[in-house]
Design a protein around this motif. Structure first.
Motif, mmCIF file in Angstrom:
data_model
loop_
_atom_site.group_PDB
_atom_site.id
_atom_site.type_symbol
_atom_site.label_atom_id
_atom_site.label_comp_id
_atom_site.label_asym_id
_atom_site.label_seq_id
_atom_site.Cartn_x
_atom_site.Cartn_y
_atom_site.Cartn_z
ATOM 1 N N ILE A 219 1.456 -6.902 4.884
ATOM 2 C CA ILE A 219 2.118 -5.884 4.068
ATOM 3 C C ILE A 219 3.079 -5.107 4.967
ATOM 4 O O ILE A 219 2.666 -4.564 5.997
ATOM 5 C CB ILE A 219 1.093 -4.898 3.468
ATOM 6 C CG1 ILE A 219 0.113 -5.627 2.547
ATOM 7 C CG2 ILE A 219 1.793 -3.758 2.739
ATOM 8 C CD1 ILE A 219 -1.065 -4.762 2.127
ATOM 9 N N CYS A 220 4.350 -5.058 4.608
ATOM 10 C CA CYS A 220 5.306 -4.192 5.300
ATOM 11 C C CYS A 220 5.410 -2.891 4.496
ATOM 12 O O CYS A 220 5.840 -2.909 3.340
ATOM 13 C CB CYS A 220 6.674 -4.866 5.409
ATOM 14 S SG CYS A 220 7.928 -3.808 6.191
ATOM 15 N N PHE A 221 5.026 -1.764 5.106
ATOM 16 C CA PHE A 221 4.939 -0.508 4.369
ATOM 17 C C PHE A 221 6.167 0.385 4.545
ATOM 18 O O PHE A 221 6.214 1.510 4.015
ATOM 19 C CB PHE A 221 3.686 0.278 4.796
ATOM 20 C CG PHE A 221 3.606 0.580 6.273
ATOM 21 C CD1 PHE A 221 4.262 1.666 6.824
ATOM 22 C CD2 PHE A 221 2.860 -0.237 7.110
ATOM 23 C CE1 PHE A 221 4.183 1.947 8.180
ATOM 24 C CE2 PHE A 221 2.765 0.029 8.474
ATOM 25 C CZ PHE A 221 3.434 1.121 9.004
ATOM 26 N N THR A 222 7.199 -0.090 5.278
ATOM 27 C CA THR A 222 8.303 0.794 5.660
ATOM 28 C C THR A 222 9.558 0.665 4.796
ATOM 29 O O THR A 222 10.386 1.571 4.791
ATOM 30 C CB THR A 222 8.703 0.531 7.117
ATOM 31 O OG1 THR A 222 9.050 -0.861 7.263
ATOM 32 C CG2 THR A 222 7.571 0.869 8.066
ATOM 33 N N TYR A 223 9.719 -0.437 4.092
ATOM 34 C CA TYR A 223 10.987 -0.677 3.411
ATOM 35 C C TYR A 223 11.127 0.119 2.116
ATOM 36 O O TYR A 223 12.181 0.655 1.809
ATOM 37 C CB TYR A 223 11.146 -2.175 3.120
ATOM 38 C CG TYR A 223 12.446 -2.518 2.432
ATOM 39 C CD1 TYR A 223 13.655 -2.404 3.119
ATOM 40 C CD2 TYR A 223 12.457 -2.945 1.109
ATOM 41 C CE1 TYR A 223 14.859 -2.710 2.490
ATOM 42 C CE2 TYR A 223 13.652 -3.250 0.474
ATOM 43 C CZ TYR A 223 14.845 -3.140 1.165
ATOM 44 O OH TYR A 223 16.021 -3.430 0.542
ATOM 45 N N ALA B 147 0.858 1.405 15.365
ATOM 46 C CA ALA B 147 2.295 1.349 15.649
ATOM 47 C C ALA B 147 2.920 0.305 14.732
ATOM 48 O O ALA B 147 2.223 -0.490 14.092
ATOM 49 C CB ALA B 147 2.549 0.989 17.123
ATOM 50 N N GLY B 148 4.244 0.311 14.671
ATOM 51 C CA GLY B 148 4.948 -0.756 13.990
ATOM 52 C C GLY B 148 5.095 -0.559 12.493
ATOM 53 O O GLY B 148 4.956 0.551 11.959
ATOM 54 N N LEU B 149 5.349 -1.677 11.788
ATOM 55 C CA LEU B 149 5.743 -1.648 10.384
ATOM 56 C C LEU B 149 4.756 -2.336 9.443
ATOM 57 O O LEU B 149 5.015 -2.375 8.236
ATOM 58 C CB LEU B 149 7.109 -2.353 10.215
ATOM 59 C CG LEU B 149 8.224 -2.053 11.204
ATOM 60 C CD1 LEU B 149 9.479 -2.828 10.808
ATOM 61 C CD2 LEU B 149 8.502 -0.563 11.263
ATOM 62 N N TYR B 150 3.635 -2.858 9.974
ATOM 63 C CA TYR B 150 2.844 -3.791 9.176
ATOM 64 C C TYR B 150 1.369 -3.434 9.091
ATOM 65 O O TYR B 150 0.778 -2.886 10.028
ATOM 66 C CB TYR B 150 2.958 -5.203 9.765
ATOM 67 C CG TYR B 150 4.381 -5.624 10.026
ATOM 68 C CD1 TYR B 150 5.264 -5.856 8.976
ATOM 69 C CD2 TYR B 150 4.854 -5.749 11.335
ATOM 70 C CE1 TYR B 150 6.574 -6.222 9.210
ATOM 71 C CE2 TYR B 150 6.163 -6.121 11.575
ATOM 72 C CZ TYR B 150 7.018 -6.348 10.516
ATOM 73 O OH TYR B 150 8.325 -6.700 10.760
ATOM 74 N N ILE B 151 0.783 -3.791 7.943
ATOM 75 C CA ILE B 151 -0.667 -3.769 7.747
ATOM 76 C C ILE B 151 -1.114 -5.218 7.536
ATOM 77 O O ILE B 151 -0.556 -5.934 6.701
ATOM 78 C CB ILE B 151 -1.053 -2.908 6.526
ATOM 79 C CG1 ILE B 151 -0.730 -1.433 6.794
ATOM 80 C CG2 ILE B 151 -2.541 -3.076 6.207
ATOM 81 C CD1 ILE B 151 -0.903 -0.537 5.579
ATOM 82 N N VAL C 28 5.901 -7.992 -7.196
ATOM 83 C CA VAL C 28 5.573 -7.535 -5.847
ATOM 84 C C VAL C 28 5.389 -8.761 -4.954
ATOM 85 O O VAL C 28 4.828 -9.775 -5.387
ATOM 86 C CB VAL C 28 4.300 -6.647 -5.841
ATOM 87 C CG1 VAL C 28 3.057 -7.431 -6.246
ATOM 88 C CG2 VAL C 28 4.117 -5.973 -4.493
ATOM 89 N N PHE C 29 5.903 -8.678 -3.733
ATOM 90 C CA PHE C 29 5.771 -9.747 -2.745
ATOM 91 C C PHE C 29 5.047 -9.233 -1.504
ATOM 92 O O PHE C 29 5.285 -8.105 -1.051
ATOM 93 C CB PHE C 29 7.144 -10.262 -2.288
ATOM 94 C CG PHE C 29 7.839 -11.191 -3.242
ATOM 95 C CD1 PHE C 29 7.176 -11.755 -4.311
ATOM 96 C CD2 PHE C 29 9.180 -11.513 -3.049
ATOM 97 C CE1 PHE C 29 7.815 -12.612 -5.194
ATOM 98 C CE2 PHE C 29 9.837 -12.367 -3.930
ATOM 99 C CZ PHE C 29 9.156 -12.917 -4.995
#
Length: 391
Positions: A365-369, A316-320, A344-345
């Protein structure tokens, strides 16, 4: 339950605030003519209407009467129509045992705030002061930690596994909180009264607390009389057909304060347009959209990064939440000048750690933006290779 023990002493004026009492009551009585509150006249509102277009082409219009209501003073708890929708959503998706409880000490209530951080700012001011100990996941969002510390709280980070907060570590913290606060400096700290948790798609680890673990933690909270602050903005972004039920769905005592985020889902006018069925369809759309982004990101990570990092797929969510294999400290990711060379950040794990004295090899890592998953992971690989070469 009695909430007085959870509240910090407040310095309040002794005189009654009659104006506010009358104003709040007037909001509840639509036929009453109030000459009490210092409210502006609705006819002087300069904007008399607006419209906006949805992604499906539908145009929604806010008419003159709705604009008048939205542009002048509102009830302290929020717009009544918005509160009504929130109540319906909680009844459908959580159905807390106290929702329709006649006991005034356990009555379900809702307040609209300017975001979850606004809610936390108000909440921690009421419940946290100097020498208080707050329990939370060992890695937690930086803004939350700062809010707690600004109120004088000392943080004890709880260890996690794939099911969420470990119950053995929670029990240990409830018996040895004094020893686990590294900066106590001889001060006598009070036993924890608050457990703060992000149970779904946890930020930053991506862990989703299982229902069985939630039941175990809720039982411990009952035994030690803990207030559970359930910060759950990613509840509706679970990548499965069956959602893991919330702490609120277990709450027979009224000890769960749930923080939800509407900013990631909708605004009030959309609720009227969608209805509950449309709301559920939108949740499914968001889940499928973000799940595809997660899968694309992980596909590239499997192709390019398995020799350099390790991670577990979030449910769930936005992060790895990833871990460097060949470096014990991910703080290098905070060196913006160095990272900008690779364009890359990512966020180093120390930004989320409750114990700032210990280095960590984890990073978020935020994979959604972005929609450039392939290019982003290529750049991340080059960055990590460069980091390893610097050792």
């Amino acid at each position: 339950m009695d909430y007085s023990r959870f509240l910090v002493p407040q310095k309040e004026a002794n005189e009654p605030y009659i104006t506010r009492i009358l104003a709040m009551r007037a909001f509840q009585l639509p036929n009453l003519i109030s000459l009490a509150g210092g409210l502006p006249n609705k006819d002087v509102v300069p904007i008399v209407g607006c419209s906006f277009t949805c992604a499906d082409g539908t145009t929604l219009t806010v008419d003159k009467d709705e604009m008048k209501k939205a542009s002048t003073y509102q009830s302290t708890k929020g717009n009544p129509k918005t509160l009504s929708w929130i109540h319906k959503i909680h009844a459908k998706y959580h159905n807390p045992p106290i929702l329709n409880d006649g006991n005034p000490n356990k009555r379900f209530s809702t307040v609209v705030t300017p975001g979850c951080m606004g809610a936390m700012h108000l909440l921690f001011r009421l419940t946290v002061e100097t020498d208080d100990v707050v329990l939370l996941e060992e890695f937690s969002f930086g803004g939350t930690k700062k809010n707690m510390r600004l109120c004088g709280g000392e943080l004890v980070g709880l260890k996690m596994d794939e099911q969420g907060i470990r119950t053995d570590d929670l029990k240990d913290a409830l018996t040895r909180w004094q020893q686990r606060v590294s900066v106590a400096s001889g001060r006598k700290l009070r036993k924890p009264r608050l457990l703060y948790t992000v149970p779904t798609g946890h930020n930053p680890t991506g862990v989703t607390t299982s229902f069985e673990r939630k039941k175990e933690i809720y039982k411990i909270a009952q035994e030690h009389d803990l207030l559970i602050i359930e910060d759950d903005p990613y509840f509706y972004l679970q990548y499965s057909e069956d959602f893991v039920p919330s702490y609120q769905s277990l709450d027979t005592d009224g000890r769960v304060i749930r923080l939800d985020s509407m900013s990631k889902l909708a605004i009030m006018k959309l609720f009227d347009h969608w209805g509950m069925d449309g709301f559920h369809q939108h949740i499914n759309y968001l889940r499928d959209f973000y799940q595809k982004l997660r899968d694309r990101t992980e596909q590239m990570m499997h192709e390019l990064l398995t020799d350099l990092i390790e991670w577990k797929s979030p449910e769930a969510g936005l992060y790895i939440w990833a871990k460097l294999k060949n470096n014990q400290n991910s703080l290098i990711f905070a060196d913006m000048e160095f990272c900008e060379k690779h364009d890359v950040f990512v966020v180093p794990g120390v930004d989320f750690s409750c114990d700032l004295n210990n280095a960590t090899s984890y990073f978020r890592i935020c994979f959604t933006y972005t929609n450039q998953q392939e290019e982003a992971i290529k750049r991340l690989r080059n960055l990590v290779v460069d980091i390893n070469a610097r050792q």
